[in-house]
Design a protein around this motif. Sequence first.
Motif, PDB file in Angstrom:
ATOM      1  N   ARG A  86       0.824  -1.203   0.000  1.00 28.12           N
ATOM      2  CA  ARG A  86       0.000   0.000   0.000  1.00 28.12           C
ATOM      3  C   ARG A  86       0.857   1.251   0.000  1.00 28.12           C
ATOM      4  O   ARG A  86       1.799   1.374   0.776  1.00 28.12           O
ATOM      5  CB  ARG A  86      -0.900  -0.021   1.227  1.00 28.12           C
ATOM      6  N   ARG A  88       1.265   4.817   1.114  1.00 26.82           N
ATOM      7  CA  ARG A  88       0.743   5.699   2.155  1.00 26.82           C
ATOM      8  C   ARG A  88       0.694   7.120   1.616  1.00 26.82           C
ATOM      9  O   ARG A  88       1.529   7.511   0.807  1.00 26.82           O
ATOM     10  CB  ARG A  88       1.613   5.654   3.409  1.00 26.82           C
ATOM     11  N   TRP A 137      10.814   5.371   3.461  1.00 27.79           N
ATOM     12  CA  TRP A 137       9.625   5.865   2.766  1.00 27.79           C
ATOM     13  C   TRP A 137      10.067   6.629   1.526  1.00 27.79           C
ATOM     14  O   TRP A 137      10.585   7.733   1.633  1.00 27.79           O
ATOM     15  CB  TRP A 137       8.792   6.753   3.689  1.00 27.79           C
ATOM     16  N   VAL A 196       5.175   5.807  -0.597  1.00 27.71           N
ATOM     17  CA  VAL A 196       4.565   6.988   0.001  1.00 27.71           C
ATOM     18  C   VAL A 196       4.312   8.038  -1.083  1.00 27.71           C
ATOM     19  O   VAL A 196       5.054   8.110  -2.065  1.00 27.71           O
ATOM     20  CB  VAL A 196       5.432   7.576   1.141  1.00 27.71           C
ATOM     21  N   ASP A 243      -3.249   9.416   5.023  1.00 29.63           N
ATOM     22  CA  ASP A 243      -3.051   8.696   6.286  1.00 29.63           C
ATOM     23  C   ASP A 243      -2.745   9.662   7.426  1.00 29.63           C
ATOM     24  O   ASP A 243      -3.027   9.371   8.586  1.00 29.63           O
ATOM     25  CB  ASP A 243      -1.918   7.679   6.142  1.00 29.63           C
TER      26      ASP A 243
END
Length: 121
Positions: free
Chosen positions: A27, A29, A60, A66, A93
Amino acid sequence: MRRREFITLVGGAAAWPMVARAQQNERVRRIGVLVASSADDAEWQARLATFNEGLAQLGWIEGRNVRVDTRWATTNAAEVRKHAAELAALAPDVILAAGASTVGPLLQATRTVPIVFPVAN
């Protein structure tokens, strides 16, 4: 080909789609950033560059796991409210409230997305 080699080959090949699917399903973010300054402000550009470097050091990577959505609202209250609503609608998020004047409009725009407000002296 021996029976064990065949079973190993077939078993390994059967696992490939699961491995590929697991890698594709990571996923991404989303982080929203609301800055109460103009996009050409060198100080805020440097701060956001440092923020992105810190994210990268923690693993990230922008575009891989991200996505950072930044809105530059200047100090105009109407612009801050407009961009706060835009960011909340993206359902990130977390939202980084960069500047004291951004917190109130963000709280009005969402009560479900965590809002982070760093304080630095």
